[in-house]
Design a protein around this motif. Structure first.
Motif, PDB file in Angstrom:
ATOM      1  N   ALA A 349       0.692  -1.299   0.012  1.00 42.61           N
ATOM      2  CA  ALA A 349      -0.008  -0.010   0.191  1.00 42.61           C
ATOM      3  C   ALA A 349       1.045   1.185   0.031  1.00 42.61           C
ATOM      4  CB  ALA A 349      -0.850  -0.121   1.201  1.00 42.61           C
ATOM      5  N   GLU A 350       2.029   1.291   0.709  1.00 40.01           N
ATOM      6  CA  GLU A 350       2.936   2.289   0.602  1.00 40.01           C
ATOM      7  C   GLU A 350       3.397   2.455  -0.711  1.00 40.01           C
ATOM      8  OE1 GLU A 350       5.367   2.679   4.035  1.00 40.01           O
ATOM      9  OE2 GLU A 350       5.795   4.894   3.537  1.00 40.01           O
ATOM     10  N   ASN A 351       3.867   1.464  -1.189  1.00 34.86           N
ATOM     11  CA  ASN A 351       4.396   1.468  -2.631  1.00 34.86           C
ATOM     12  C   ASN A 351       3.568   2.217  -3.546  1.00 34.86           C
ATOM     13  OD1 ASN A 351       6.122   1.033  -4.787  1.00 34.86           O
ATOM     14  ND2 ASN A 351       5.465  -1.076  -5.005  1.00 34.86           N
ATOM     15  N   LEU A 352       2.191   1.965  -3.429  1.00 36.71           N
ATOM     16  CA  LEU A 352       1.265   2.722  -4.371  1.00 36.71           C
ATOM     17  C   LEU A 352       1.012   4.073  -3.902  1.00 36.71           C
ATOM     18  CD1 LEU A 352      -1.076  -0.431  -4.265  1.00 36.71           C
ATOM     19  CD2 LEU A 352      -0.738   0.651  -6.375  1.00 36.71           C
ATOM     20  N   ALA A 353       1.008   4.366  -2.631  1.00 33.92           N
ATOM     21  CA  ALA A 353       0.852   5.639  -2.072  1.00 33.92           C
ATOM     22  C   ALA A 353       2.000   6.612  -2.662  1.00 33.92           C
ATOM     23  CB  ALA A 353       0.783   5.731  -0.635  1.00 33.92           C
ATOM     24  N   TYR A 382      -7.738  -7.633  12.747  1.00 35.69           N
ATOM     25  CA  TYR A 382      -6.747  -7.282  11.565  1.00 35.69           C
ATOM     26  C   TYR A 382      -7.449  -6.412  10.659  1.00 35.69           C
ATOM     27  CZ  TYR A 382      -4.732  -8.200   6.990  1.00 35.69           C
ATOM     28  OH  TYR A 382      -4.323  -8.230   5.797  1.00 35.69           O
ATOM     29  N   LEU A 383      -8.745  -6.470  10.511  1.00 28.50           N
ATOM     30  CA  LEU A 383      -9.279  -5.355   9.546  1.00 28.50           C
ATOM     31  C   LEU A 383      -9.202  -3.957  10.065  1.00 28.50           C
ATOM     32  CD1 LEU A 383     -12.451  -7.619   8.981  1.00 28.50           C
ATOM     33  CD2 LEU A 383     -10.637  -7.286   7.141  1.00 28.50           C
ATOM     34  N   THR A 384      -9.175  -3.873  11.380  1.00 30.08           N
ATOM     35  CA  THR A 384      -9.155  -2.491  12.102  1.00 30.08           C
ATOM     36  C   THR A 384      -7.700  -2.013  12.038  1.00 30.08           C
ATOM     37  OG1 THR A 384     -10.959  -3.084  13.423  1.00 30.08           O
ATOM     38  CG2 THR A 384      -9.581  -0.991  13.909  1.00 30.08           C
ATOM     39  N   ALA A 385      -6.887  -2.808  12.207  1.00 28.23           N
ATOM     40  CA  ALA A 385      -5.248  -2.626  12.310  1.00 28.23           C
ATOM     41  C   ALA A 385      -4.993  -2.162  10.639  1.00 28.23           C
ATOM     42  CB  ALA A 385      -4.178  -3.752  12.435  1.00 28.23           C
ATOM     43  N   PHE A 386      -5.639  -3.042   9.459  1.00 32.04           N
ATOM     44  CA  PHE A 386      -5.080  -2.406   8.158  1.00 32.04           C
ATOM     45  C   PHE A 386      -6.026  -1.114   7.924  1.00 32.04           C
ATOM     46  CE2 PHE A 386      -6.091  -3.332   3.607  1.00 32.04           C
ATOM     47  CZ  PHE A 386      -4.705  -3.030   3.289  1.00 32.04           C
ATOM     48  N   ALA A 387      -6.963  -0.548   8.343  1.00 27.40           N
ATOM     49  CA  ALA A 387      -7.630   0.396   8.332  1.00 27.40           C
ATOM     50  C   ALA A 387      -6.832   1.623   8.763  1.00 27.40           C
ATOM     51  CB  ALA A 387      -9.050   0.285   8.696  1.00 27.40           C
ATOM     52  N   GLU A 388      -6.470   1.070   9.939  1.00 27.44           N
ATOM     53  CA  GLU A 388      -5.496   2.386  10.573  1.00 27.44           C
ATOM     54  C   GLU A 388      -4.408   2.653   9.954  1.00 27.44           C
ATOM     55  OE1 GLU A 388      -5.159   1.529  14.908  1.00 27.44           O
ATOM     56  OE2 GLU A 388      -4.881   3.577  15.289  1.00 27.44           O
ATOM     57  N   GLY A 389      -3.580   1.520   9.552  1.00 24.71           N
ATOM     58  CA  GLY A 389      -2.482   1.449   8.714  1.00 24.71           C
ATOM     59  C   GLY A 389      -2.608   2.401   7.426  1.00 24.71           C
ATOM     60  N   LEU A 390      -3.746   2.079   6.653  1.00 26.77           N
ATOM     61  CA  LEU A 390      -3.847   2.622   5.302  1.00 26.77           C
ATOM     62  C   LEU A 390      -4.143   4.377   5.676  1.00 26.77           C
ATOM     63  CD1 LEU A 390      -6.287   0.312   3.652  1.00 26.77           C
ATOM     64  CD2 LEU A 390      -3.913   0.651   3.211  1.00 26.77           C
ATOM     65  N   ASP A 391      -4.872   4.391   6.898  1.00 28.28           N
ATOM     66  CA  ASP A 391      -5.255   5.772   7.069  1.00 28.28           C
ATOM     67  C   ASP A 391      -3.756   6.676   7.366  1.00 28.28           C
ATOM     68  OD1 ASP A 391      -6.986   8.191   7.751  1.00 28.28           O
ATOM     69  OD2 ASP A 391      -5.999   7.932   9.795  1.00 28.28           O
ATOM     70  N   ALA A 392      -3.033   5.910   8.149  1.00 26.74           N
ATOM     71  CA  ALA A 392      -1.509   6.585   8.317  1.00 26.74           C
ATOM     72  C   ALA A 392      -0.924   6.837   7.147  1.00 26.74           C
ATOM     73  CB  ALA A 392      -0.750   5.775   9.185  1.00 26.74           C
ATOM     74  N   LEU A 393      -0.892   6.095   6.285  1.00 29.09           N
ATOM     75  CA  LEU A 393      -0.138   6.375   4.930  1.00 29.09           C
ATOM     76  C   LEU A 393      -0.923   7.107   4.012  1.00 29.09           C
ATOM     77  CD1 LEU A 393       0.274   2.558   3.528  1.00 29.09           C
ATOM     78  CD2 LEU A 393       1.967   4.076   4.362  1.00 29.09           C
ATOM     79  N   SER A 394      -2.187   7.507   4.144  1.00 31.90           N
ATOM     80  CA  SER A 394      -2.856   8.582   3.590  1.00 31.90           C
ATOM     81  C   SER A 394      -2.461   9.873   3.786  1.00 31.90           C
ATOM     82  CB  SER A 394      -4.372   8.584   3.647  1.00 31.90           C
ATOM     83  OG  SER A 394      -4.833   7.333   2.820  1.00 31.90           O
ATOM     84  N   ARG A 395      -2.355   9.905   5.306  1.00 22.43           N
ATOM     85  CA  ARG A 395      -1.608  10.948   5.877  1.00 22.43           C
ATOM     86  C   ARG A 395      -0.427  11.362   5.730  1.00 22.43           C
ATOM     87  NH1 ARG A 395      -4.694  12.364  11.485  1.00 22.43           N
ATOM     88  NH2 ARG A 395      -6.343  10.728  11.339  1.00 22.43           N
ATOM     89  N   LYS A 396       0.595  10.465   5.625  1.00 18.82           N
ATOM     90  CA  LYS A 396       1.846  10.420   5.292  1.00 18.82           C
ATOM     91  C   LYS A 396       2.228  11.045   3.784  1.00 18.82           C
ATOM     92  CE  LYS A 396       6.108   7.758   5.263  1.00 18.82           C
ATOM     93  NZ  LYS A 396       6.753   6.423   5.398  1.00 18.82           N
ATOM     94  N   TYR A 397       1.314  10.590   3.169  1.00 19.06           N
ATOM     95  CA  TYR A 397       1.581  11.010   1.646  1.00 19.06           C
ATOM     96  C   TYR A 397       0.631  12.259   1.156  1.00 19.06           C
ATOM     97  CZ  TYR A 397       5.029   7.402   1.371  1.00 19.06           C
ATOM     98  OH  TYR A 397       6.074   6.713   1.546  1.00 19.06           O
ATOM     99  N   GLY A 398      -0.120  12.687   1.925  1.00 19.46           N
ATOM    100  CA  GLY A 398      -1.289  13.724   1.524  1.00 19.46           C
ATOM    101  C   GLY A 398      -1.949  13.138   0.746  1.00 19.46           C
TER     102      GLY A 398
END
Ligand code: SF4
Length: 426
Positions: A349-353, A382-398
């Protein structure tokens, strides 16, 4: 049943525990995730209290046909929308590995309950004003246009060529089964004049819609592969675009991964501002197993490359890719360790972001009619941790993916979380 399936409540953290472990995630979003994963059963008295004139029940789309008195989604009290499988009470109902939530009717309200305990009052998606009207050709408008709380949905090609290619459809998908069950009166492509009439009528309802969304199963044919699908989108977008004065309108397509030439046509010739092509699975080997048609005709790396090109053309944050979250645990080839799955998935997901592409998390749930209907869903943790991880990536990459956020789409736990950093509170 395998160990840990029949006694799932004993070995995995429940809703209250997951809410406690993830204080940054709204409890409503976690509840929504769990309902999407497990589905819901409507009690008979709850069903009798449905009022189709105000509670939206009619739906005709690629993955669902409903003309009964059972809604296909609801709202929680903070406005979170929950689109999920809702079934009537039925003793012969297909048994899932995790029993569904219950929707009951208590003291004049529909309530969501689990293990006999009421958790939240719910409201149904409001029936759109156009529902009972007919097009100039006499087609009921609900058959050609769907309305979520926030947007209008047009499903164009109501099947998918991967299902026609020797059953190469994605293994979690029910598009093939839905088409088979309804083809007695359903066209593969609804009449575009009918759709245009319904959209024109829908736009008369003030304040209801924030965006126009189009979706279609894959069409492989054309002068170049997928050209027919691209041409269909272009024609429909141009027809809808006539009703707006702006050149670009809040709109999105969920489509096949197109070539750069095809993407440029969509961008330059239409009002379109958001593009999604679903990888579904963020691991090349699992993608080939779970999405054999996508793997055969385009391939994981080429699909991803096309998403990068799309982000160059439409702009970062305007391109996303749907992931069927939890399907990566399907057996026998999927991950058996959720920590490992989380690590691999968030890295991809980070690669895509990094290339301007967001992820839209859709929750894997098992449905009769799909190849995976006997699989087990992932844990809520697991599903909640993934959502939280994706949200962190969205913030990191704006990456503020407006087409898929909580205001515009409302189907994805990770993009629901954007309201916390867009000023809407947790
Ligand atoms: S691309 Fe896959 S998920 Fe989408 S409609 Fe076709 S088979 Fe279903």
């Amino acid at each position: 049943m395998a160990q840990g399936q029949s006694d799932w409540r004993a070995w995995e953290p429940g809703l209250a525990e997951v809410v406690k472990r993830h204080p940054k995630v709204s409890p409503f979003v976690i509840l929504k995730t769990d309902v999407q994963r497990r589905g819901a059963v409507l009690t008979e008295r709850a069903r009798r209290a449905i009022r189709p004139e105000k509670d939206s029940t009619l739906y005709r789309g690629i993955n669902l046909e409903s003309n009964a008195d059972i809604p296909w989604g609801f709202l929680l009290r903070d406005g979170t929308s929950v689109l999920c499988t809702i079934e009537a009470e039925d003793p012969d109902r297909f048994e899932r590995t995790r029993e569904p939530y219950t929707i009951d009717y208590v003291d004049g309200k529909h309530v969501l309950a689990d293990e006999g305990k009421a958790l939240e009052a719910i409201t149904w998606i409001p029936t759109p004003a156009y529902t009972w009207k007919k097009t100039r050709k006499g087609t009921p408008m609900w058959q050609v246009l769907i309305a979520r709380p926030q947007r209008m949905d047009i499903n164009l090609y109501q099947t998918c060529d991967f299902w026609k290619d020797g059953g190469m459809g994605c293994r979690f998908c029910v598009a093939g089964a839905t088409m088979k069950a309804t083809k007695h009166d359903k066209a593969e492509i609804p009449d575009l004049d009918d759709i245009e009439d319904a959209v024109r009528e829908a736009l008369k309802q003030p304040g209801r819609y924030r965006s126009v969304f189009l979706c279609s199963g894959t069409i492989l044919t054309g002068a170049e592969p997928q050209d027919d699908e691209v041409n269909l989108y272009i024609e429909m977008l141009q027809r809808v675009g006539k009703y707006f004065t702006e050149r670009k309108v809040m709109s999105q397509i969920v489509a096949t991964a197109f070539t750069e030439k095809q993407l440029r046509r969509l961008h330059d010739e239409t009002m379109l501002c958001g593009y999604t092509a679903d990888l579904e699975v963020l691991d090349e080997e699992l993608f080939s197993w779970i999405c054999p048609g996508k793997a055969k005709h385009i391939g994981y790396r080429e699909w991803r490359e096309r998403l990068y090109r799309a982000a160059d053309i439409f702009g970062p944050g305007r391109v996303s890719s749907g992931v069927v979250s939890g399907v990566e645990m399907a057996q026998p080839h999927g991950f058996s360790d959720e920590d490992e799955a989380l690590r691999v998935y968030l890295a991809e997901a980070e690669n895509l972001a990094r290339h301007g592409v967001s992820i839209s998390q859709q929750i894997f749930h098992v449905e009769p009619g799909s190849v995976f209907f006997r699989q087990r869903t992932a844990t809520l943790e697991y599903l909640t941790a993934f959502a939280e991880g994706l949200d962190a990536l969205s913030r990191k990459y704006g990456l503020t993916c407006h087409c898929d956020d909580y205001l515009t789409c409302g189907n994805h736990p990770n993009t629901d979380m954007a309201r916390a950093w867009q000023g809407g509170g947790r």
